[in-house]
Design a protein around this motif. Structure first.
Motif, PDB file in Angstrom:
ATOM      1  N   PHE A 327       0.825  -1.209   0.000  1.00 30.99           N
ATOM      2  CA  PHE A 327       0.000   0.000   0.000  1.00 30.99           C
ATOM      3  C   PHE A 327       0.857   1.256   0.000  1.00 30.99           C
ATOM      4  CE2 PHE A 327      -3.490  -2.811   1.012  1.00 30.99           C
ATOM      5  CZ  PHE A 327      -4.593  -2.154   0.501  1.00 30.99           C
ATOM      6  N   LYS A 328       1.957   1.193   0.741  1.00 32.14           N
ATOM      7  CA  LYS A 328       2.850   2.352   0.774  1.00 32.14           C
ATOM      8  C   LYS A 328       3.468   2.592  -0.598  1.00 32.14           C
ATOM      9  CE  LYS A 328       7.313   3.943   1.332  1.00 32.14           C
ATOM     10  NZ  LYS A 328       8.523   3.657   0.535  1.00 32.14           N
ATOM     11  N   ASN A 329       3.929   1.531  -1.266  1.00 32.38           N
ATOM     12  CA  ASN A 329       4.525   1.670  -2.602  1.00 32.38           C
ATOM     13  C   ASN A 329       3.506   2.164  -3.624  1.00 32.38           C
ATOM     14  OD1 ASN A 329       6.998   0.801  -1.649  1.00 32.38           O
ATOM     15  ND2 ASN A 329       6.698  -1.332  -2.268  1.00 32.38           N
ATOM     16  N   ALA A 330       2.285   1.663  -3.512  1.00 32.09           N
ATOM     17  CA  ALA A 330       1.232   2.092  -4.428  1.00 32.09           C
ATOM     18  C   ALA A 330       0.952   3.581  -4.257  1.00 32.09           C
ATOM     19  CB  ALA A 330      -0.039   1.282  -4.189  1.00 32.09           C
ATOM     20  N   ARG A 331       0.898   4.027  -3.009  1.00 28.31           N
ATOM     21  CA  ARG A 331       0.643   5.450  -2.764  1.00 28.31           C
ATOM     22  C   ARG A 331       1.769   6.300  -3.329  1.00 28.31           C
ATOM     23  NH1 ARG A 331       1.676   9.776   0.219  1.00 28.31           N
ATOM     24  NH2 ARG A 331      -0.059  11.043   1.032  1.00 28.31           N
ATOM     25  N   ASN A 332       2.997   5.860  -3.133  1.00 31.19           N
ATOM     26  CA  ASN A 332       4.134   6.615  -3.667  1.00 31.19           C
ATOM     27  C   ASN A 332       4.089   6.692  -5.191  1.00 31.19           C
ATOM     28  OD1 ASN A 332       5.051   7.016  -1.116  1.00 31.19           O
ATOM     29  ND2 ASN A 332       6.931   5.807  -1.321  1.00 31.19           N
ATOM     30  N   ASP A 333       3.769   5.564  -5.835  1.00 30.70           N
ATOM     31  CA  ASP A 333       3.703   5.559  -7.306  1.00 30.70           C
ATOM     32  C   ASP A 333       2.646   6.535  -7.803  1.00 30.70           C
ATOM     33  OD1 ASP A 333       5.712   3.714  -7.533  1.00 30.70           O
ATOM     34  OD2 ASP A 333       4.387   1.981  -7.815  1.00 30.70           O
ATOM     35  N   LEU A 334       1.460   6.461  -7.224  1.00 27.65           N
ATOM     36  CA  LEU A 334       0.384   7.344  -7.670  1.00 27.65           C
ATOM     37  C   LEU A 334       0.708   8.805  -7.373  1.00 27.65           C
ATOM     38  CD1 LEU A 334      -2.744   5.258  -6.599  1.00 27.65           C
ATOM     39  CD2 LEU A 334      -1.888   5.622  -8.919  1.00 27.65           C
ATOM     40  N   SER A 335       1.354   9.062  -6.250  1.00 29.33           N
ATOM     41  CA  SER A 335       1.727  10.437  -5.892  1.00 29.33           C
ATOM     42  C   SER A 335       2.742  11.013  -6.864  1.00 29.33           C
ATOM     43  CB  SER A 335       2.283  10.484  -4.467  1.00 29.33           C
ATOM     44  OG  SER A 335       1.296  10.093  -3.529  1.00 29.33           O
ATOM     45  N   HIS A 336       3.487  10.133  -7.515  1.00 27.54           N
ATOM     46  CA  HIS A 336       4.499  10.570  -8.475  1.00 27.54           C
ATOM     47  C   HIS A 336       4.057  10.322  -9.917  1.00 27.54           C
ATOM     48  CE1 HIS A 336       6.886  10.257  -4.727  1.00 27.54           C
ATOM     49  NE2 HIS A 336       7.584  11.252  -5.253  1.00 27.54           N
ATOM     50  N   LEU A 337       2.721  10.307 -10.128  1.00 31.10           N
ATOM     51  CA  LEU A 337       2.112  10.218 -11.465  1.00 31.10           C
ATOM     52  C   LEU A 337       2.440   8.923 -12.191  1.00 31.10           C
ATOM     53  CD1 LEU A 337       2.760  13.880 -12.708  1.00 31.10           C
ATOM     54  CD2 LEU A 337       0.838  13.000 -11.390  1.00 31.10           C
ATOM     55  N   LYS A 338       2.716   7.877 -11.445  1.00 31.94           N
ATOM     56  CA  LYS A 338       3.016   6.588 -12.054  1.00 31.94           C
ATOM     57  C   LYS A 338       1.806   5.672 -11.917  1.00 31.94           C
ATOM     58  CE  LYS A 338       6.198   2.646 -11.755  1.00 31.94           C
ATOM     59  NZ  LYS A 338       7.341   2.054 -11.011  1.00 31.94           N
ATOM     60  N   ASN A 339       1.456   4.982 -13.015  1.00 36.53           N
ATOM     61  CA  ASN A 339       0.323   4.061 -12.985  1.00 36.53           C
ATOM     62  C   ASN A 339       0.692   2.751 -12.307  1.00 36.53           C
ATOM     63  OD1 ASN A 339      -1.072   5.936 -14.448  1.00 36.53           O
ATOM     64  ND2 ASN A 339      -0.890   4.881 -16.402  1.00 36.53           N
ATOM     65  N   LEU A 340      -0.314   2.132 -11.705  1.00 34.45           N
ATOM     66  CA  LEU A 340      -0.160   0.772 -11.192  1.00 34.45           C
ATOM     67  C   LEU A 340      -0.625  -0.203 -12.265  1.00 34.45           C
ATOM     68  CD1 LEU A 340      -1.801   1.245  -7.665  1.00 34.45           C
ATOM     69  CD2 LEU A 340       0.599   1.550  -8.278  1.00 34.45           C
ATOM     70  N   SER A 341       0.017  -1.356 -12.329  1.00 33.63           N
ATOM     71  CA  SER A 341      -0.494  -2.402 -13.216  1.00 33.63           C
ATOM     72  C   SER A 341      -1.772  -2.953 -12.624  1.00 33.63           C
ATOM     73  CB  SER A 341       0.539  -3.521 -13.367  1.00 33.63           C
ATOM     74  OG  SER A 341       0.640  -4.257 -12.151  1.00 33.63           O
ATOM     75  N   PHE A 342      -2.571  -3.640 -13.452  1.00 34.66           N
ATOM     76  CA  PHE A 342      -3.817  -4.187 -12.917  1.00 34.66           C
ATOM     77  C   PHE A 342      -3.534  -5.266 -11.878  1.00 34.66           C
ATOM     78  CE2 PHE A 342      -7.530  -7.134 -13.250  1.00 34.66           C
ATOM     79  CZ  PHE A 342      -8.406  -6.313 -12.537  1.00 34.66           C
ATOM     80  N   ASP A 343      -2.447  -6.004 -12.041  1.00 36.10           N
ATOM     81  CA  ASP A 343      -2.087  -7.005 -11.032  1.00 36.10           C
ATOM     82  C   ASP A 343      -1.815  -6.341  -9.687  1.00 36.10           C
ATOM     83  OD1 ASP A 343      -2.393  -9.116 -12.746  1.00 36.10           O
ATOM     84  OD2 ASP A 343      -0.285  -9.164 -13.352  1.00 36.10           O
ATOM     85  N   GLU A 344      -1.163  -5.173  -9.721  1.00 36.92           N
ATOM     86  CA  GLU A 344      -0.916  -4.450  -8.475  1.00 36.92           C
ATOM     87  C   GLU A 344      -2.222  -3.931  -7.873  1.00 36.92           C
ATOM     88  OE1 GLU A 344       3.512  -2.517  -9.085  1.00 36.92           O
ATOM     89  OE2 GLU A 344       1.861  -1.672 -10.245  1.00 36.92           O
ATOM     90  N   VAL A 345      -3.131  -3.476  -8.721  1.00 36.11           N
ATOM     91  CA  VAL A 345      -4.435  -3.032  -8.237  1.00 36.11           C
ATOM     92  C   VAL A 345      -5.175  -4.176  -7.570  1.00 36.11           C
ATOM     93  CG1 VAL A 345      -6.706  -2.169  -8.951  1.00 36.11           C
ATOM     94  CG2 VAL A 345      -4.638  -1.167  -9.931  1.00 36.11           C
ATOM     95  N   LYS A 346      -5.172  -5.337  -8.221  1.00 33.25           N
ATOM     96  CA  LYS A 346      -5.857  -6.518  -7.655  1.00 33.25           C
ATOM     97  C   LYS A 346      -5.279  -6.897  -6.305  1.00 33.25           C
ATOM     98  CE  LYS A 346      -5.525  -9.474 -11.016  1.00 33.25           C
ATOM     99  NZ  LYS A 346      -5.683 -10.739 -11.759  1.00 33.25           N
ATOM    100  N   GLN A 347      -3.960  -6.808  -6.172  1.00 31.04           N
ATOM    101  CA  GLN A 347      -3.335  -7.157  -4.883  1.00 31.04           C
ATOM    102  C   GLN A 347      -3.829  -6.225  -3.783  1.00 31.04           C
ATOM    103  OE1 GLN A 347       0.912  -7.112  -5.690  1.00 31.04           O
ATOM    104  NE2 GLN A 347       0.967  -9.334  -5.591  1.00 31.04           N
ATOM    105  N   LEU A 348      -3.992  -4.967  -4.094  1.00 27.81           N
ATOM    106  CA  LEU A 348      -4.478  -4.019  -3.094  1.00 27.81           C
ATOM    107  C   LEU A 348      -5.933  -4.294  -2.730  1.00 27.81           C
ATOM    108  CD1 LEU A 348      -3.004  -0.665  -4.464  1.00 27.81           C
ATOM    109  CD2 LEU A 348      -2.061  -2.146  -2.685  1.00 27.81           C
ATOM    110  N   PHE A 349      -6.749  -4.569  -3.725  1.00 30.33           N
ATOM    111  CA  PHE A 349      -8.163  -4.799  -3.482  1.00 30.33           C
ATOM    112  C   PHE A 349      -8.410  -6.159  -2.840  1.00 30.33           C
ATOM    113  CE2 PHE A 349      -9.407  -1.716  -7.098  1.00 30.33           C
ATOM    114  CZ  PHE A 349      -9.375  -0.655  -6.223  1.00 30.33           C
TER     115      PHE A 349
END
Length: 349
Positions: A327-349
């Motif tokens: 979750f921390k890495n995902a927040r950092n990526d989004l805060s820096h305008l970087k997209n998450l892959s769908f696999d990363e999204v699924k892991q969070l959800f």
């Protein structure tokens, strides 16, 4: 999905309803839209059904490739003996308006107009005919279908209904949500799919439907999926060039969709994490973040600092630590305008 759009989406339904009401009041209209009417054939069928449910005395006629409205109507809707009584000095509108023994007055004419010149001819004819025809008698009704980005004002007696004026971004989002609701996935994935489709595709309703239908590949790679849909579509409207966004624009649209759906989920996770470990976090406060901000209350501690605290101040089981890290890495990526892959999204959800 055609019926969902035309019968469930509020503004699309209003568009149909207002047109139907005008036709039942025997008012002729210009039906205008800028590029493509979603499921145009279904729209036409629904309008005809609604009108004829309330007035079966008139039938619909489709008119195409007509350069001279008056001449066409004289030849097609007047018997030979009636045609012989026509005189150019009278003019077509007056001749029809003052003739009760012709079937023209018992028709709805759906006219496909392909030029501004022809639109003007039809509007001039209809306006004059409407002015001369008695209001207490049956009137022929005309639907002029006009595809052009510029809304054209009709003449007196002709009302313009612009599809583009009715439909908003909100309608696209509502349709995308309803379409995604039929997908067999958890609600959180359905929500992400609906927001993603609306963000990436925009106001092309049929393309939104196609993306939802191909949701498994669309969630993984929206841009490539849209190009594949374009290649497989028989209709030329779905050529690769009708979807104008670049890969960079699509990537930004994906990021916006993730900001709307994933970012709140990260914040919700942070709040639940703090609730679970409130006593351990309190013992570590106050604490200074890497940016120099001082946190004095557990609710204020951002997720990166929480991860640092678990490594330094209190113990987490391995699985929970890895989850917090994701979750921390995902927040950092989004805060820096970087997209998450769908696999990363699924892991969070």
């Amino acid at each position: 999905m055609e019926r969902i759009w035309w019968e469930k989406i509020p503004d699309a339904l209003s568009f149909v309803t207002h047109i139907t009401e005008s036709l039942l009041e025997e008012k002729s209209i210009i039906l205008q839209y800028s590029s493509r009417l979603p499921w145009r054939d279904t729209f036409v069928d629904i309008v005809k059904e609604r009108v004829q449910q309330q007035n079966a005395s008139k039938s619909f006629i489709t008119v195409t490739n007509v350069d001279d409205p008056g001449k066409y109507l004289l030849e097609e809707y007047c018997k030979r003996e009636k045609r012989t009584t026509f005189r150019p000095s009278i003019g077509y509108p007056r001749f029809f308006a003052t003739s009760d023994d012709i079937i023209l007055h018992q028709r709805y004419f759906w006219v496909e107009v392909n030029s501004q010149e022809l639109l003007t001819k039809w509007c001039d004819f209809i306006s004059e005919y409407s002015k001369l025809r008695s209001k207490d008698k049956d009137n022929a009704v005309f639907i002029l279908e006009w595809v052009d980005p510029v809304v054209t004002s009709g003449r007196k007696g002709v009302i313009t209904y612009s599809f583009d004026d009715y439909i908003s971004e909100y309608d696209c989002v509502v349709f995308s949500t309803l379409a995604a609701s039929e997908v067999r996935e958890p609600d959180v994935i359905k929500n992400y799919l609906s927001v993603l489709a609306a963000n990436v595709v925009g106001n092309d309703i049929e393309l939104i439907a196609a993306c939802v239908k191909n949701y498994k590949s669309f969630l993984q790679d929206p841009y490539s999926t849209i190009l594949k849909i374009a290649e497989e579509e028989v209709r030329s409207d779905y050529s690769p060039y009708s979807f104008a966004k670049t890969p960079e624009e699509v990537a930004h649209a994906i990021w916006l969709a993730q900001i709307k759906t994933v970012y709140p989920a990260i914040e919700e996770y942070r709040e639940k994490f703090i609730d679970r470990h409130r006593s351990e976090i309190k013992k570590c406060l106050p604490v200074t973040s890497s940016y120099g901000e001082i946190y004095r209350e557990p609710e204020d501690v951002e997720i990166g600092t929480l991860l640092f605290m678990t490594g330094e101040n209190f113990y987490l089981p391995y699985e929970e630590y890895q989850e917090l890290k994701r979750f921390k890495n995902a927040r950092n990526d989004l805060s820096h305008l970087k997209n998450l892959s769908f696999d990363e999204v699924k892991q969070l959800f």
